[in-house]
Design a protein around this motif. Structure first.
Motif, mmCIF file in Angstrom:
data_model
loop_
_atom_site.group_PDB
_atom_site.id
_atom_site.type_symbol
_atom_site.label_atom_id
_atom_site.label_comp_id
_atom_site.label_asym_id
_atom_site.label_seq_id
_atom_site.Cartn_x
_atom_site.Cartn_y
_atom_site.Cartn_z
ATOM 1 N N TYR A 241 0.792 -1.325 0.079
ATOM 2 C CA TYR A 241 0.061 -0.058 -0.109
ATOM 3 C C TYR A 241 0.653 1.282 0.143
ATOM 4 O O TYR A 241 0.783 2.078 -0.775
ATOM 5 N N TRP A 242 1.965 1.207 1.023
ATOM 6 C CA TRP A 242 2.700 2.626 0.957
ATOM 7 C C TRP A 242 3.335 2.773 -0.209
ATOM 8 O O TRP A 242 3.357 3.783 -0.972
ATOM 9 N N VAL A 243 3.964 1.598 -0.983
ATOM 10 C CA VAL A 243 4.624 1.822 -2.315
ATOM 11 C C VAL A 243 3.680 2.269 -3.324
ATOM 12 O O VAL A 243 3.854 3.276 -4.373
ATOM 13 N N ALA A 244 2.404 1.758 -3.239
ATOM 14 C CA ALA A 244 1.315 2.034 -4.472
ATOM 15 C C ALA A 244 1.159 3.502 -4.306
ATOM 16 O O ALA A 244 0.866 4.097 -5.278
ATOM 17 N N ARG A 245 1.021 4.026 -3.058
ATOM 18 C CA ARG A 245 0.576 5.298 -2.692
ATOM 19 C C ARG A 245 1.751 6.522 -3.232
ATOM 20 O O ARG A 245 1.329 7.516 -3.396
ATOM 21 N N PHE A 246 2.835 6.184 -2.694
ATOM 22 C CA PHE A 246 3.733 7.117 -2.627
ATOM 23 C C PHE A 246 5.100 6.593 -3.659
ATOM 24 O O PHE A 246 6.010 7.634 -3.744
ATOM 25 N N GLY A 247 5.116 5.581 -4.204
ATOM 26 C CA GLY A 247 6.450 5.140 -4.895
ATOM 27 C C GLY A 247 6.481 5.872 -6.094
ATOM 28 O O GLY A 247 7.508 5.737 -6.973
ATOM 29 N N ALA A 248 5.404 6.473 -6.905
ATOM 30 C CA ALA A 248 5.573 7.274 -7.877
ATOM 31 C C ALA A 248 6.231 8.700 -8.007
ATOM 32 O O ALA A 248 6.437 9.365 -9.005
#
Length: 561
Positions: free
Chosen positions: A241-248
């Motif tokens: 979730y964290w990567v999906a939300r902030f990884g871009a």
């Protein structure tokens, strides 16, 4: 239902939420699920969107995240211009599966370096961070451990960040202390969504200002319970979730704060040891979910307790199993977790030359190191100490420095504000610590960071090699000095009161050599006498202009090394 209506219904399940795509800038696609997940389970729906470049054939699989009720979002930062096609993959909800589309991306043409050169990366065997195209990245971070408690307004957080950009800073360091979401139960619930949307605004603003965001994940380490630490499915879901939300966004992952074993022993709440530290699992799950492979590290505790191999730590400190060795030391663990840089917490002495052990320990690692946390101005040091830490860090082999100032590093925390601190040179009284952030924003040391950056960026600073204290290359030094050099440039930072400097070896010839003093307070140069060669082959350095801290720069124009 006729064919045209079917096509319309399918089309309406995907909505573009961003402007025209640019390289390295975040774009969004929004999807509508078959039902609302407001009562739970949305964070466990696994949905990916596969983006493929028609130019190079590169494919990036980007995780999507639940954004409340029936809304799912994927954030994507194209890595190259041209036409990208995409398709969604989801076995948990048929309405989220099999959607397709095209994204047209143009090359970023603005002034921000982070998008001109691409996301920051770390490369094993290279002692500095770099942009995606290989250009060295100069890390100068401003610390905001309580970022979410700062008002996201033109007169608070935005003002601070914009002023730091003017002062030459390139990164924001944040912790989710005081975060408006609560993940200690291992779930992203409906009640957390509003908080995450607030977090989005911070991340977006930092990105829009062109800064790298070194962010920690989830919560402070002591808030990780024994139950959650043993729930691999929950940890994987949180990481995804964290990567999906902030990884871009342009980010570095730092796991949390003081993720080593020893701090738990000191706090009396440790339920794991060196062999089963759960933050290693969290690192592995973050890395596995991250299509961009952003640099990942664990914010270490103070170097008196933990370093890389344990060298330089103090035996008298309370220590858990492991004897000060980082849990990310082994190549196997680094490979599995994506651990690619060191986020050190090193407070170098301000009254003497640092000991060799800690400097050598980080320098000999094949991974770059940032002095991520030291003494903060107005908390544990004052302007001299804050300024000196930056110079000492870069000339000791670190590729970056995390600056911090009172009432900004941890807004309204009052941490140790009622005691007098001593940094080895100056006393920091409660009266000095009672500085509001508006004044701390303009500390001289913050403004002086650009002088450090300007001098180093005037040559190939990324090739600086530290002369380890005790090395006979540098003899008869004053009581507080550090020395680093490239093939042509020698930098010596003298920060003790003595005006004598010392002697160095390794200069090729005085033909074509120039020397100058650089004032780290003003950024101005002053003429310096050339080093004088002695019979034993050493070169005597000129004395300092006065008792203040000074940088001596020696340039060998004819050096063929």
């Amino acid at each position: 239902m006729n064919k045209a209506l079917v096509i319309l219904v399918v089309a309406l399940t995907v909505v573009s939420c961003g402007e025209r795509a640019e390289t390295w800038r975040v774009s969004e696609l929004c999807f509508t699920a078959s039902r609302s997940y407001a009562s739970g389970g949305g964070d466990r729906v696994k949905m990916d969107v596969e983006f493929s470049s028609k130019t190079s054939g590169q494919t990036l699989t980007i995780p999507a995240f639940w954004d409340g009720e029936d809304r799912f979002v994927v954030r994507f930062a194209p890595t190259e211009p041209g036409r990208w096609t995409w398709k969604s993959i989801c076995s948990d909800d048929p309405a989220l599966h099999g959607k397709k589309g095209t994204l047209h991306c143009r090359k970023y043409s603005g002034p921000l370096e982070i998008y001109r050169h691409g996301f920051v990366k770390a490369k094993k065997g290279t002692k500095y961070l770099m942009y995606a195209d290989g250009t060295p990245f100069f890390y100068l971070g401003d610390t905001h451990w309580g970022m979410y408690t700062e008002e996201l307004s033109e007169e608070h957080f935005k003002k601070i960040v914009r002023r730091r950009v003017e002062q030459g800073f390139t990164a924001v360091q944040s912790e989710p202390i005081g975060a408006p979401f609560h993940l200690q139960d291992g779930h992203v619930d409906a009640d957390d969504i509003a908080g995450f949307r607030k977090a989005d605004a911070y991340y977006q603003f930092i990105a829009d200002e062109g800064l790298l965001h070194a962010n920690a994940e989830f919560f402070f380490p002591t808030e990780l319970s024994r139950e959650l630490a043993s729930d691999d499915a929950a940890l994987k879901a949180l990481c995804r979730y964290w990567v999906a939300r902030f990884g871009a966004y342009p980010v570095l992952w730092t796991l949390a704060q003081e993720i080593d074993n020893d701090v738990y022993a000191e706090l009396g709440g440790r339920f794991f040891d060196y062999t089963d530290n759960p933050w290693v699992k969290i690192a592995e799950y973050l890395h596995a979910a991250d299509p961009y492979s952003h640099p990942l590290s664990g914010h270490q505790e103070n170097a008196v307790n933990t370093s890389v191999t344990g060298a330089g730590t103090e035996p008298g400190k309370v220590r858990a199993d492991g004897n000060g060795v980082s849990v990310f030391l082994s190549e196997e663990v680094s490979r599995r977790t994506g651990h690619s840089w060191w986020a050190a917490q090193w407070s170098p002495p301000l009254h003497e030359t640092p000991t060799a052990d800690a400097i050598r320990d980080y320098w000999l690692s094949p991974r770059p190191a940032v002095n991520y946390e030291g003494r903060y101005c107005g908390v544990w040091t004052l302007n001299f100490g804050s300024r000196a830490q930056g110079w000492i860090s870069f000339l000791s082999g670190f590729c970056g420095y995390g600056y911090g100032a009172a009432d900004i590093w941890f807004y309204h925390s009052g941490f140790e504000s009622d005691i007098t601190s001593f940094d080895g040179v100056e006393y920091i009284t409660p009266e000095l610590k009672a500085i509001p952030w508006q004044e701390a924003l303009e500390y001289p040391s913050a403004r002086q960071m650009i002088h450090l950056k300007n001098l180093l960026e005037s040559f190939d600073w990324w090739n600086l090699t530290p002369v380890i204290p005790g090395d006979p290359v540098f003899r008869d030094a004053s009581g507080a000095a550090v020395y680093a050099r490239t093939s042509r440039v020698h930098l010596l930072y003298f920060y003790g009161k003595e005006t004598r400097t010392g002697r160095i070896s390794g200069l090729a010839s005085d033909a074509g050599m120039e020397a100058q003093w650089y004032d780290p307070r003003t950024g101005r140069f002053r003429e310096a006498a050339l080093p004088v060669r002695e019979a034993d082959g050493y070169w005597s350095l000129p004395p300092k202009p006065d008792e203040e801290d000074w940088v001596l720069e020696i340039i060998e124009h004819n050096n063929k090394r």
